[in-house]
Design an enzyme around this catalytic site. Structure first.
Site, mmCIF file in Angstrom:
data_model
loop_
_atom_site.group_PDB
_atom_site.id
_atom_site.type_symbol
_atom_site.label_atom_id
_atom_site.label_comp_id
_atom_site.label_asym_id
_atom_site.label_seq_id
_atom_site.Cartn_x
_atom_site.Cartn_y
_atom_site.Cartn_z
ATOM 1 N N GLY A 1 0.807 -1.204 0.000
ATOM 2 C CA GLY A 1 0.000 0.000 0.000
ATOM 3 C C GLY A 1 0.846 1.262 0.000
ATOM 4 N N HIS B 1 3.320 5.119 2.793
ATOM 5 C CA HIS B 1 4.472 4.829 3.647
ATOM 6 C C HIS B 1 5.749 5.488 3.126
ATOM 7 C CE1 HIS B 1 1.902 1.963 5.571
ATOM 8 N NE2 HIS B 1 1.779 1.230 4.470
ATOM 9 N N ASP C 1 -1.525 -8.508 0.986
ATOM 10 C CA ASP C 1 -0.261 -8.567 0.253
ATOM 11 C C ASP C 1 0.144 -10.015 -0.003
ATOM 12 O OD1 ASP C 1 0.067 -5.817 0.077
ATOM 13 O OD2 ASP C 1 1.111 -5.680 1.994
ATOM 14 N N HIS D 1 -0.575 1.301 9.601
ATOM 15 C CA HIS D 1 -1.797 1.723 8.923
ATOM 16 C C HIS D 1 -2.759 2.373 9.911
ATOM 17 C CE1 HIS D 1 -0.241 -1.918 6.761
ATOM 18 N NE2 HIS D 1 -0.252 -1.022 5.786
ATOM 19 N N GLY E 1 10.046 32.411 18.667
ATOM 20 C CA GLY E 1 9.653 31.806 19.924
ATOM 21 C C GLY E 1 10.756 31.439 20.888
ATOM 22 N N THR F 1 13.975 46.073 17.269
ATOM 23 C CA THR F 1 15.093 45.292 17.791
ATOM 24 C C THR F 1 15.494 45.863 19.153
ATOM 25 O OG1 THR F 1 16.861 46.676 16.887
ATOM 26 C CG2 THR F 1 15.956 44.953 15.444
ATOM 27 N N PRO G 1 10.493 41.573 21.916
ATOM 28 C CA PRO G 1 10.994 40.988 23.163
ATOM 29 C C PRO G 1 12.447 41.343 23.457
ATOM 30 C CG PRO G 1 10.727 39.301 21.468
ATOM 31 C CD PRO G 1 10.080 40.539 20.947
ATOM 32 N N GLY G 2 13.260 41.530 22.427
ATOM 33 C CA GLY G 2 14.652 41.912 22.660
ATOM 34 C C GLY G 2 14.769 43.285 23.271
#
Length: 573
Positions: free
Chosen positions: A57, A60, A113, A217, A395, A494, A556-557
Protein backbone atom coordinates in the site's frame (compact mmCIF):
# COMPACT_ATOMS: atom_id res chain seq x y z
CA UNK A 1 -14.43 17.49 9.95
CA UNK A 2 -12.03 16.40 7.23
CA UNK A 3 -8.40 17.16 8.02
CA UNK A 4 -6.76 19.44 5.47
CA UNK A 5 -4.13 17.90 3.20
CA UNK A 6 -2.36 19.44 0.23
CA UNK A 7 -4.04 17.27 -2.41
CA UNK A 8 -6.26 17.70 -5.44
CA UNK A 9 -8.49 14.62 -5.57
CA UNK A 10 -7.88 12.32 -2.59
CA UNK A 11 -9.06 9.31 -4.59
CA UNK A 12 -6.34 9.90 -7.20
CA UNK A 13 -3.58 10.99 -4.84
CA UNK A 14 -1.42 7.90 -5.43
CA UNK A 15 -1.44 8.29 -9.22
CA UNK A 16 -0.52 11.98 -8.96
CA UNK A 17 2.18 11.21 -6.39
CA UNK A 18 3.78 8.55 -8.61
CA UNK A 19 3.78 10.83 -11.65
CA UNK A 20 5.41 13.59 -9.61
CA UNK A 21 7.95 11.17 -8.14
CA UNK A 22 9.04 9.82 -11.51
CA UNK A 23 9.06 13.27 -13.12
CA UNK A 24 11.53 14.41 -10.47
CA UNK A 25 13.61 11.21 -10.40
CA UNK A 26 15.66 10.61 -13.56
CA UNK A 27 16.62 7.10 -12.37
CA UNK A 28 12.98 5.91 -12.39
CA UNK A 29 10.37 4.99 -14.95
CA UNK A 30 6.63 4.50 -14.43
CA UNK A 31 4.25 1.88 -15.79
CA UNK A 32 1.29 4.12 -15.10
CA UNK A 33 -1.60 1.75 -15.83
CA UNK A 34 -0.27 -0.73 -13.25
CA UNK A 35 1.22 1.75 -10.77
CA UNK A 36 4.59 0.04 -11.10
CA UNK A 37 7.78 2.05 -10.63
CA UNK A 38 11.01 0.63 -12.09
CA UNK A 39 14.71 1.31 -12.16
CA UNK A 40 15.23 2.97 -15.55
CA UNK A 41 17.97 0.42 -16.30
CA UNK A 42 15.95 -2.62 -15.19
CA UNK A 43 16.69 -4.50 -18.42
CA UNK A 44 20.44 -4.19 -17.87
CA UNK A 45 20.01 -5.34 -14.27
CA UNK A 46 17.94 -8.40 -15.16
CA UNK A 47 20.65 -9.50 -17.59
CA UNK A 48 23.38 -9.61 -14.93
CA UNK A 49 21.79 -10.29 -11.53
CA UNK A 50 18.76 -11.32 -9.53
CA UNK A 51 16.18 -8.57 -9.64
CA UNK A 52 14.21 -7.48 -6.58
CA UNK A 53 10.60 -6.35 -6.32
CA UNK A 54 8.71 -5.10 -3.31
CA UNK A 55 5.66 -2.96 -2.70
CA UNK A 56 2.35 -2.76 -0.97
CA UNK A 57 0.00 0.00 0.00
CA UNK A 58 0.98 3.62 -0.55
CA UNK A 59 1.16 6.14 2.28
CA UNK A 60 4.47 4.83 3.65
CA UNK A 61 6.75 7.07 1.62
CA UNK A 62 9.67 6.93 0.97
CA UNK A 63 8.81 3.23 1.07
CA UNK A 64 8.74 1.63 -1.31
CA UNK A 65 9.88 3.50 -4.42
CA UNK A 66 12.57 5.39 -2.52
CA UNK A 67 14.57 2.15 -2.32
CA UNK A 68 14.80 1.61 -6.05
CA UNK A 69 18.41 1.95 -7.13
CA UNK A 70 21.65 0.15 -7.84
CA UNK A 71 22.26 -2.21 -4.94
CA UNK A 72 18.67 -2.22 -3.71
CA UNK A 73 15.28 -2.71 -5.38
CA UNK A 74 14.67 -3.06 -9.11
CA UNK A 75 11.05 -2.00 -8.87
CA UNK A 76 7.97 -1.66 -6.69
CA UNK A 77 4.26 -2.23 -7.10
CA UNK A 78 2.08 0.44 -5.48
CA UNK A 79 -1.41 -0.13 -4.14
CA UNK A 80 -3.78 2.60 -3.11
CA UNK A 81 -3.27 4.17 0.32
CA UNK A 82 -2.83 1.32 2.84
CA UNK A 83 -4.23 -1.18 0.29
CA UNK A 84 -2.49 -4.11 -1.34
CA UNK A 85 -1.76 -3.94 -5.07
CA UNK A 86 -3.81 -6.32 -7.18
CA UNK A 87 -2.57 -9.64 -8.52
CA UNK A 88 -2.60 -8.16 -12.03
CA UNK A 89 -0.31 -5.30 -10.99
CA UNK A 90 2.14 -7.69 -9.35
CA UNK A 91 2.37 -10.17 -12.22
CA UNK A 92 2.90 -7.38 -14.75
CA UNK A 93 5.86 -6.18 -12.70
CA UNK A 94 7.29 -9.71 -12.44
CA UNK A 95 6.97 -10.19 -16.19
CA UNK A 96 8.88 -6.97 -16.75
CA UNK A 97 11.85 -7.55 -14.44
CA UNK A 98 12.31 -11.32 -14.05
CA UNK A 99 15.35 -12.28 -16.13
CA UNK A 100 17.58 -15.32 -16.45
CA UNK A 101 18.89 -14.90 -12.88
CA UNK A 102 15.37 -14.77 -11.45
CA UNK A 103 13.41 -12.32 -9.31
CA UNK A 104 12.97 -12.18 -5.54
CA UNK A 105 9.77 -10.55 -4.30
CA UNK A 106 9.89 -9.05 -0.79
CA UNK A 107 6.44 -8.90 0.82
CA UNK A 108 5.36 -7.48 4.18
CA UNK A 109 3.19 -9.84 6.21
CA UNK A 110 -0.35 -8.60 5.60
CA UNK A 111 -3.10 -10.89 4.33
CA UNK A 112 -3.90 -8.85 1.24
CA UNK A 113 -0.26 -8.57 0.25
CA UNK A 114 0.44 -12.26 0.83
CA UNK A 115 -2.55 -13.32 -1.24
CA UNK A 116 -2.11 -10.95 -4.16
CA UNK A 117 1.66 -11.28 -4.38
CA UNK A 118 1.48 -15.04 -3.80
CA UNK A 119 -1.09 -15.65 -6.54
CA UNK A 120 0.91 -13.49 -8.94
CA UNK A 121 4.06 -15.49 -8.20
CA UNK A 122 2.28 -18.80 -8.83
CA UNK A 123 0.98 -17.49 -12.14
CA UNK A 124 4.47 -16.25 -13.05
CA UNK A 125 5.96 -19.66 -12.26
CA UNK A 126 3.31 -21.27 -14.48
CA UNK A 127 4.56 -19.02 -17.28
CA UNK A 128 8.08 -20.33 -16.75
CA UNK A 129 9.46 -17.30 -14.95
CA UNK A 130 12.05 -17.82 -12.23
CA UNK A 131 10.65 -16.06 -9.16
CA UNK A 132 10.44 -16.58 -5.41
CA UNK A 133 9.02 -14.69 -2.42
CA UNK A 134 10.04 -13.90 1.14
CA UNK A 135 7.51 -12.63 3.68
CA UNK A 136 8.78 -10.20 6.32
CA UNK A 137 7.19 -10.00 9.76
CA UNK A 138 9.35 -7.92 12.08
CA UNK A 139 6.80 -6.24 14.38
CA UNK A 140 7.49 -7.79 17.78
CA UNK A 141 4.57 -5.95 19.37
CA UNK A 142 2.39 -8.75 18.06
CA UNK A 143 2.99 -11.99 19.96
CA UNK A 144 1.27 -15.33 19.28
CA UNK A 145 -0.97 -14.17 16.45
CA UNK A 146 -2.08 -16.89 14.02
CA UNK A 147 -1.58 -14.41 11.20
CA UNK A 148 2.01 -13.85 12.27
CA UNK A 149 3.82 -10.60 12.76
CA UNK A 150 3.20 -7.52 10.68
CA UNK A 151 5.90 -6.27 8.36
CA UNK A 152 7.01 -2.77 9.26
CA UNK A 153 10.19 -0.67 9.01
CA UNK A 154 12.59 -3.59 9.53
CA UNK A 155 11.64 -4.57 5.96
CA UNK A 156 13.92 -1.79 4.78
CA UNK A 157 16.90 -3.69 6.23
CA UNK A 158 15.83 -6.62 4.05
CA UNK A 159 15.72 -4.40 0.98
CA UNK A 160 19.26 -3.27 1.74
CA UNK A 161 20.66 -6.70 2.50
CA UNK A 162 19.01 -8.58 -0.36
CA UNK A 163 19.84 -5.80 -2.82
CA UNK A 164 23.51 -5.87 -1.87
CA UNK A 165 23.62 -9.68 -2.16
CA UNK A 166 22.10 -9.46 -5.63
CA UNK A 167 24.60 -6.79 -6.67
CA UNK A 168 27.40 -9.10 -5.50
CA UNK A 169 26.13 -11.88 -7.74
CA UNK A 170 24.45 -14.16 -5.21
CA UNK A 171 21.93 -16.56 -6.82
CA UNK A 172 18.20 -16.37 -6.10
CA UNK A 173 18.05 -19.32 -3.73
CA UNK A 174 21.01 -18.10 -1.68
CA UNK A 175 19.51 -14.62 -1.30
CA UNK A 176 16.19 -16.10 -0.22
CA UNK A 177 17.87 -18.37 2.34
CA UNK A 178 20.05 -15.58 3.75
CA UNK A 179 17.02 -13.31 4.14
CA UNK A 180 14.99 -15.98 5.89
CA UNK A 181 17.73 -16.41 8.51
CA UNK A 182 17.82 -12.71 9.41
CA UNK A 183 16.95 -11.76 12.99
CA UNK A 184 15.15 -8.42 12.76
CA UNK A 185 12.56 -7.00 15.13
CA UNK A 186 10.75 -3.66 15.26
CA UNK A 187 8.29 -1.78 17.42
CA UNK A 188 6.75 1.66 17.23
CA UNK A 189 5.16 4.31 19.41
CA UNK A 190 2.88 7.20 18.42
CA UNK A 191 1.08 10.04 20.15
CA UNK A 192 -1.15 10.84 17.14
CA UNK A 193 -2.49 8.39 14.61
CA UNK A 194 -2.53 9.01 10.88
CA UNK A 195 -5.13 10.74 8.71
CA UNK A 196 -6.19 9.08 5.46
CA UNK A 197 -6.64 11.37 2.46
CA UNK A 198 -10.14 12.81 2.40
CA UNK A 199 -11.01 11.48 5.87
CA UNK A 200 -11.53 13.08 9.25
CA UNK A 201 -8.55 13.30 11.56
CA UNK A 202 -8.14 10.25 13.77
CA UNK A 203 -8.64 11.32 17.39
CA UNK A 204 -8.18 7.88 18.98
CA UNK A 205 -5.02 8.71 20.91
CA UNK A 206 -6.01 11.07 23.71
CA UNK A 207 -4.00 14.09 24.83
CA UNK A 208 -1.20 13.15 27.17
CA UNK A 209 -1.16 9.54 26.01
CA UNK A 210 0.69 7.46 23.44
CA UNK A 211 0.29 3.98 22.02
CA UNK A 212 3.04 1.39 22.01
CA UNK A 213 3.10 -1.20 19.25
CA UNK A 214 0.60 0.36 16.89
CA UNK A 215 0.67 -0.53 13.19
CA UNK A 216 1.79 1.51 10.19
CA UNK A 217 -1.80 1.72 8.92
CA UNK A 218 -3.09 3.28 12.13
CA UNK A 219 -4.04 0.00 13.76
CA UNK A 220 -4.33 0.42 17.55
CA UNK A 221 -1.30 -0.30 19.68
CA UNK A 222 -0.98 -3.14 22.14
CA UNK A 223 -0.95 -0.79 25.11
CA UNK A 224 -1.73 2.86 25.86
CA UNK A 225 0.61 4.65 28.26
CA UNK A 226 1.21 8.17 29.51
CA UNK A 227 3.51 10.25 27.36
CA UNK A 228 7.08 10.05 28.62
CA UNK A 229 10.55 11.25 27.86
CA UNK A 230 12.48 10.10 24.79
CA UNK A 231 14.92 8.20 27.01
CA UNK A 232 12.22 6.30 28.89
CA UNK A 233 10.24 5.53 25.75
CA UNK A 234 13.32 4.37 23.88
CA UNK A 235 14.21 2.05 26.75
CA UNK A 236 10.68 0.57 26.75
CA UNK A 237 10.89 -0.23 23.05
CA UNK A 238 14.43 -1.57 23.14
CA UNK A 239 13.76 -3.87 26.10
CA UNK A 240 10.95 -5.51 24.15
CA UNK A 241 12.82 -5.66 20.83
CA UNK A 242 16.16 -6.91 22.13
CA UNK A 243 14.54 -9.58 24.25
CA UNK A 244 12.49 -10.72 21.27
CA UNK A 245 15.50 -11.53 19.08
CA UNK A 246 17.74 -12.61 21.94
CA UNK A 247 20.28 -9.80 21.86
CA UNK A 248 22.64 -10.12 24.81
CA UNK A 249 25.74 -8.37 26.09
CA UNK A 250 28.47 -8.36 23.45
CA UNK A 251 26.18 -8.86 20.45
CA UNK A 252 26.49 -6.56 17.45
CA UNK A 253 23.39 -4.85 16.08
CA UNK A 254 22.26 -2.37 13.45
CA UNK A 255 19.43 0.06 14.21
CA UNK A 256 16.88 2.09 12.32
CA UNK A 257 15.37 5.10 14.08
CA UNK A 258 12.37 5.61 11.83
CA UNK A 259 10.05 8.58 11.55
CA UNK A 260 6.45 7.38 11.41
CA UNK A 261 5.36 10.55 9.64
CA UNK A 262 5.47 13.94 11.32
CA UNK A 263 8.19 13.54 13.93
CA UNK A 264 10.99 16.10 13.57
CA UNK A 265 14.60 15.25 12.90
CA UNK A 266 15.48 16.99 16.15
CA UNK A 267 13.33 14.46 18.04
CA UNK A 268 14.64 11.53 16.01
CA UNK A 269 18.25 12.39 16.75
CA UNK A 270 17.46 12.77 20.45
CA UNK A 271 16.08 9.24 20.26
CA UNK A 272 19.20 8.12 18.37
CA UNK A 273 21.36 9.49 21.16
CA UNK A 274 19.24 7.60 23.69
CA UNK A 275 19.69 4.42 21.63
CA UNK A 276 23.47 4.85 21.71
CA UNK A 277 23.48 5.46 25.47
CA UNK A 278 21.24 2.43 26.07
CA UNK A 279 23.48 0.16 24.01
CA UNK A 280 26.60 1.44 25.76
CA UNK A 281 25.04 0.90 29.18
CA UNK A 282 24.01 -2.67 28.29
CA UNK A 283 27.31 -3.45 26.50
CA UNK A 284 25.61 -4.06 23.17
CA UNK A 285 27.81 -3.26 20.18
CA UNK A 286 25.96 -0.76 17.99
CA UNK A 287 27.66 -1.40 14.65
CA UNK A 288 25.44 0.87 12.57
CA UNK A 289 22.62 3.31 13.27
CA UNK A 290 20.47 5.02 10.64
CA UNK A 291 18.08 7.89 11.36
CA UNK A 292 15.34 9.29 9.16
CA UNK A 293 12.07 8.58 7.36
CA UNK A 294 12.26 4.99 6.15
CA UNK A 295 8.70 3.69 6.36
CA UNK A 296 6.10 6.22 7.43
CA UNK A 297 2.36 6.12 8.06
CA UNK A 298 1.22 9.33 6.39
CA UNK A 299 1.20 12.05 9.08
CA UNK A 300 1.45 9.81 12.15
CA UNK A 301 3.34 11.47 15.02
CA UNK A 302 5.71 8.89 16.41
CA UNK A 303 8.73 6.73 15.68
CA UNK A 304 9.74 3.11 15.47
CA UNK A 305 12.95 1.29 16.25
CA UNK A 306 14.18 -1.64 14.17
CA UNK A 307 17.03 -3.83 15.38
CA UNK A 308 18.97 -6.24 13.21
CA UNK A 309 21.04 -8.75 15.17
CA UNK A 310 24.22 -9.06 13.10
CA UNK A 311 24.76 -12.77 13.64
CA UNK A 312 27.07 -13.01 10.60
CA UNK A 313 28.89 -9.78 11.39
CA UNK A 314 31.31 -9.76 8.46
CA UNK A 315 28.70 -10.48 5.78
CA UNK A 316 25.96 -8.36 7.30
CA UNK A 317 28.03 -5.22 7.81
CA UNK A 318 29.62 -5.57 4.37
CA UNK A 319 26.17 -5.66 2.77
CA UNK A 320 24.96 -2.76 4.91
CA UNK A 321 27.95 -0.70 3.79
CA UNK A 322 27.54 -1.55 0.10
CA UNK A 323 27.02 1.76 -1.71
CA UNK A 324 23.62 2.22 -3.35
CA UNK A 325 21.96 4.83 -5.53
CA UNK A 326 18.52 4.52 -3.92
CA UNK A 327 17.68 8.05 -2.72
CA UNK A 328 15.90 7.03 0.50
CA UNK A 329 18.82 5.05 1.88
CA UNK A 330 21.28 7.33 3.73
CA UNK A 331 24.66 7.53 2.04
CA UNK A 332 27.32 7.00 4.70
CA UNK A 333 30.79 6.34 3.26
CA UNK A 334 33.09 4.60 5.70
CA UNK A 335 36.34 4.35 3.75
CA UNK A 336 39.15 6.85 4.22
CA UNK A 337 37.63 8.44 7.31
CA UNK A 338 40.04 10.07 9.72
CA UNK A 339 40.76 8.36 13.00
CA UNK A 340 39.09 11.05 15.10
CA UNK A 341 36.45 9.90 17.59
CA UNK A 342 32.76 10.64 16.98
CA UNK A 343 32.83 13.46 19.52
CA UNK A 344 35.89 15.60 20.12
CA UNK A 345 36.50 18.09 22.93
CA UNK A 346 38.35 21.34 22.51
CA UNK A 347 40.38 22.24 25.61
CA UNK A 348 38.96 25.18 27.49
CA UNK A 349 41.15 28.19 28.23
CA UNK A 350 42.53 28.24 31.74
CA UNK A 351 40.32 30.40 33.94
CA UNK A 352 42.14 32.72 36.29
CA UNK A 353 40.19 33.08 39.58
CA UNK A 354 39.68 36.50 41.08
CA UNK A 355 42.67 37.82 42.98
CA UNK A 356 42.48 37.69 46.73
CA UNK A 357 43.26 41.30 47.53
CA UNK A 358 43.69 42.84 50.96
CA UNK A 359 41.07 45.52 51.22
CA UNK A 360 39.09 44.19 48.25
CA UNK A 361 37.99 46.63 45.59
CA UNK A 362 34.84 48.53 46.37
CA UNK A 363 33.63 47.63 42.89
CA UNK A 364 33.38 43.93 43.66
CA UNK A 365 30.11 43.98 45.68
CA UNK A 366 28.66 46.62 43.39
CA UNK A 367 29.26 44.64 40.20
CA UNK A 368 28.22 41.40 41.81
CA UNK A 369 24.96 42.91 43.06
CA UNK A 370 24.19 44.51 39.70
CA UNK A 371 24.96 41.42 37.59
CA UNK A 372 22.94 39.20 39.94
CA UNK A 373 19.93 41.52 39.80
CA UNK A 374 20.00 41.88 36.00
CA UNK A 375 20.21 38.14 35.40
CA UNK A 376 17.49 37.37 37.95
CA UNK A 377 15.16 39.79 36.15
CA UNK A 378 15.78 38.12 32.78
CA UNK A 379 15.16 34.65 34.23
CA UNK A 380 11.97 35.89 35.86
CA UNK A 381 10.82 37.48 32.59
CA UNK A 382 11.40 34.38 30.43
CA UNK A 383 7.70 33.35 30.07
CA UNK A 384 6.65 36.84 29.02
CA UNK A 385 9.57 37.22 26.58
CA UNK A 386 8.84 33.79 25.11
CA UNK A 387 5.16 34.61 24.68
CA UNK A 388 5.94 37.83 22.82
CA UNK A 389 8.54 36.15 20.64
CA UNK A 390 6.16 33.31 19.78
CA UNK A 391 3.86 35.95 18.30
CA UNK A 392 6.37 38.14 16.45
CA UNK A 393 9.46 35.96 16.05
CA UNK A 394 10.58 32.36 16.28
CA UNK A 395 9.65 31.81 19.92
CA UNK A 396 13.10 31.31 21.42
CA UNK A 397 14.04 34.78 22.71
CA UNK A 398 13.00 34.21 26.33
CA UNK A 399 14.59 30.79 26.66
CA UNK A 400 17.77 31.96 24.93
CA UNK A 401 18.23 34.96 27.22
CA UNK A 402 17.34 32.88 30.28
CA UNK A 403 20.04 30.37 29.32
CA UNK A 404 22.59 33.18 29.09
CA UNK A 405 21.48 34.73 32.37
CA UNK A 406 21.70 31.40 34.18
CA UNK A 407 25.18 30.77 32.75
CA UNK A 408 26.31 34.20 33.98
CA UNK A 409 24.97 33.47 37.47
CA UNK A 410 26.76 30.12 37.52
CA UNK A 411 30.05 31.75 36.53
CA UNK A 412 29.72 34.97 38.53
CA UNK A 413 32.01 33.98 41.39
CA UNK A 414 34.83 33.24 38.92
CA UNK A 415 34.75 36.73 37.41
CA UNK A 416 37.58 39.19 38.19
CA UNK A 417 35.10 41.75 39.55
CA UNK A 418 37.91 43.98 40.82
CA UNK A 419 38.93 44.62 37.17
CA UNK A 420 35.96 46.03 35.20
CA UNK A 421 37.42 45.49 31.71
CA UNK A 422 38.15 41.83 32.45
CA UNK A 423 34.70 41.38 33.98
CA UNK A 424 33.12 42.62 30.75
CA UNK A 425 35.25 40.19 28.73
CA UNK A 426 34.31 37.37 31.10
CA UNK A 427 30.64 38.18 30.55
CA UNK A 428 31.23 38.08 26.79
CA UNK A 429 32.94 34.68 27.05
CA UNK A 430 30.10 33.23 29.13
CA UNK A 431 27.43 34.45 26.74
CA UNK A 432 29.38 33.25 23.70
CA UNK A 433 29.63 29.74 25.15
CA UNK A 434 26.07 29.50 26.45
CA UNK A 435 23.88 31.37 23.99
CA UNK A 436 23.41 30.70 20.30
CA UNK A 437 21.61 32.65 17.63
CA UNK A 438 21.46 36.37 17.05
CA UNK A 439 20.91 37.34 20.69
CA UNK A 440 24.02 35.49 21.81
CA UNK A 441 26.36 37.09 19.32
CA UNK A 442 24.90 40.58 19.81
CA UNK A 443 25.38 40.48 23.59
CA UNK A 444 28.85 39.00 23.11
CA UNK A 445 29.72 41.92 20.84
CA UNK A 446 28.25 44.36 23.36
CA UNK A 447 30.29 43.08 26.33
CA UNK A 448 33.47 42.69 24.28
CA UNK A 449 33.36 46.26 22.98
CA UNK A 450 32.44 47.57 26.44
CA UNK A 451 35.40 45.70 27.92
CA UNK A 452 37.73 47.18 25.34
CA UNK A 453 36.51 50.67 26.27
CA UNK A 454 36.89 50.05 30.01
CA UNK A 455 40.50 48.99 29.54
CA UNK A 456 41.39 52.65 28.94
CA UNK A 457 40.30 53.34 32.52
CA UNK A 458 41.52 50.29 34.48
CA UNK A 459 44.41 49.13 32.23
CA UNK A 460 43.72 45.58 33.33
CA UNK A 461 44.39 46.27 37.00
CA UNK A 462 42.33 46.45 40.13
CA UNK A 463 40.44 49.68 40.70
CA UNK A 464 38.26 50.79 43.58
CA UNK A 465 35.93 52.91 41.48
CA UNK A 466 35.42 54.28 37.97
CA UNK A 467 33.96 57.64 36.99
CA UNK A 468 30.51 57.83 35.41
CA UNK A 469 32.26 58.81 32.18
CA UNK A 470 33.93 55.38 32.04
CA UNK A 471 30.64 53.52 32.26
CA UNK A 472 29.02 55.91 29.80
CA UNK A 473 31.89 55.33 27.37
CA UNK A 474 31.66 51.55 27.77
CA UNK A 475 27.87 51.60 27.28
CA UNK A 476 28.26 53.69 24.14
CA UNK A 477 31.04 51.44 22.80
CA UNK A 478 28.93 48.31 23.28
CA UNK A 479 25.89 49.83 21.59
CA UNK A 480 27.98 51.25 18.77
CA UNK A 481 29.51 47.85 18.08
CA UNK A 482 26.08 46.19 17.94
CA UNK A 483 24.90 48.85 15.52
CA UNK A 484 28.03 48.55 13.38
CA UNK A 485 27.98 44.77 13.02
CA UNK A 486 24.26 44.09 13.38
CA UNK A 487 23.06 46.86 11.10
CA UNK A 488 19.82 47.64 12.97
CA UNK A 489 18.74 51.18 13.74
CA UNK A 490 16.14 52.71 16.00
CA UNK A 491 12.57 52.05 14.86
CA UNK A 492 13.31 48.58 13.49
CA UNK A 493 11.81 46.40 16.24
CA UNK A 494 15.09 45.29 17.79
CA UNK A 495 17.00 45.76 21.04
CA UNK A 496 18.33 48.99 19.52
CA UNK A 497 14.92 50.57 20.12
CA UNK A 498 15.66 50.42 23.85
CA UNK A 499 19.45 50.78 23.78
CA UNK A 500 19.73 53.93 21.66
CA UNK A 501 17.21 55.99 23.69
CA UNK A 502 18.93 54.78 26.86
CA UNK A 503 22.29 55.85 25.44
CA UNK A 504 21.00 59.34 24.66
CA UNK A 505 19.59 59.65 28.17
CA UNK A 506 22.89 58.50 29.68
CA UNK A 507 24.71 61.41 28.02
CA UNK A 508 22.81 64.07 29.96
CA UNK A 509 24.34 66.09 32.79
CA UNK A 510 22.23 64.29 35.40
CA UNK A 511 23.94 62.20 38.05
CA UNK A 512 23.17 59.36 40.43
CA UNK A 513 19.56 58.30 40.87
CA UNK A 514 18.33 60.99 38.49
CA UNK A 515 20.61 59.70 35.71
CA UNK A 516 19.56 56.09 36.28
CA UNK A 517 15.86 57.05 36.22
CA UNK A 518 16.30 58.88 32.92
CA UNK A 519 18.14 55.94 31.32
CA UNK A 520 15.54 53.37 32.40
CA UNK A 521 12.61 55.58 31.45
CA UNK A 522 14.05 56.12 27.98
CA UNK A 523 14.68 52.38 27.49
CA UNK A 524 11.15 51.47 28.61
CA UNK A 525 9.59 54.10 26.37
CA UNK A 526 11.65 52.90 23.40
CA UNK A 527 10.73 49.27 24.01
CA UNK A 528 7.05 50.15 24.40
CA UNK A 529 7.17 52.07 21.11
CA UNK A 530 8.07 48.89 19.23
CA UNK A 531 4.40 47.88 19.50
CA UNK A 532 3.68 50.46 16.80
CA UNK A 533 6.49 49.47 14.42
CA UNK A 534 5.03 47.73 11.37
CA UNK A 535 6.61 44.38 10.41
CA UNK A 536 7.58 45.79 7.00
CA UNK A 537 9.85 48.26 8.84
CA UNK A 538 11.28 45.64 11.19
CA UNK A 539 14.85 44.40 10.91
CA UNK A 540 14.78 40.94 12.50
CA UNK A 541 12.40 38.00 12.34
CA UNK A 542 9.44 40.29 12.98
CA UNK A 543 9.81 41.45 9.38
CA UNK A 544 8.33 38.12 8.23
CA UNK A 545 5.20 38.37 10.39
CA UNK A 546 1.83 39.57 9.13
CA UNK A 547 0.80 43.02 10.33
CA UNK A 548 -2.23 41.70 12.21
CA UNK A 549 -0.10 39.27 14.22
CA UNK A 550 2.35 41.95 15.40
CA UNK A 551 -0.28 44.48 16.43
CA UNK A 552 0.33 45.78 19.98
CA UNK A 553 3.08 43.20 20.62
CA UNK A 554 6.42 44.71 21.71
CA UNK A 555 9.79 43.47 20.53
CA UNK A 556 10.99 40.99 23.16
CA UNK A 557 14.65 41.91 22.66
CA UNK A 558 13.95 45.57 23.37
CA UNK A 559 11.81 44.69 26.39
CA UNK A 560 14.63 42.51 27.75
CA UNK A 561 16.98 45.51 27.63
CA UNK A 562 14.46 47.60 29.55
CA UNK A 563 14.08 44.80 32.11
CA UNK A 564 17.77 44.39 32.91
CA UNK A 565 18.44 48.14 32.95
CA UNK A 566 15.57 48.58 35.42
CA UNK A 567 16.97 45.77 37.57
CA UNK A 568 20.38 47.46 37.57
CA UNK A 569 18.78 50.71 38.64
CA UNK A 570 17.10 49.08 41.64
CA UNK A 571 20.20 47.12 42.64
CA UNK A 572 22.59 50.04 42.42
CA UNK A 573 20.35 52.75 43.85
Amino acid sequence: MTSFQMLNEPTHAVEAMLEGLVASSPQLTLVAQHKVVLHRNFKALQAKQVTLLSGGGSGHEPAHAGYIGDGMLTGVICGDVFASPTTKQVIEAIRLVAGPHGCLVIVKNYTGDRLNFGLAIEKAKAEGLKVDMVVIGDDCAIQGSKAGRRGIAGTVFVHKFAGALAAHGYPLEAIRDHVQRLEIASMGVAWKSCTLPGHAANQRVKAGEMELGLGIHGEPGVVTVAQGSAKATTAQLLERILTDIGVVEGDGVAMLVNNLGSTTLLELHVVANDVVEYCNAHKITLQRIFVGSFMTALDMAGFSLSVWKLADAALHTAMLDHAVSAPAWPFAPRADLTALPKVITVPEPLLVPPMAVAGASGLVPVLQRGIQAATERIIEAEPQLTDWDAKVGDGDCGETLKTGAQAIQDALLTYPLHIPSQTAHALAATVADAVGGTSGVLYTIFFTAAGNALYAYDHGHQVDALPVAAWRTAFAAGIGAIQKYGGATEGSRTMMDALLPALRASQSDAEGAELWAAVVQAAEAGAEATKKVLPKNAFGRSSYVGEEFAKDIPDPGAMAVAFWLSALQRALA
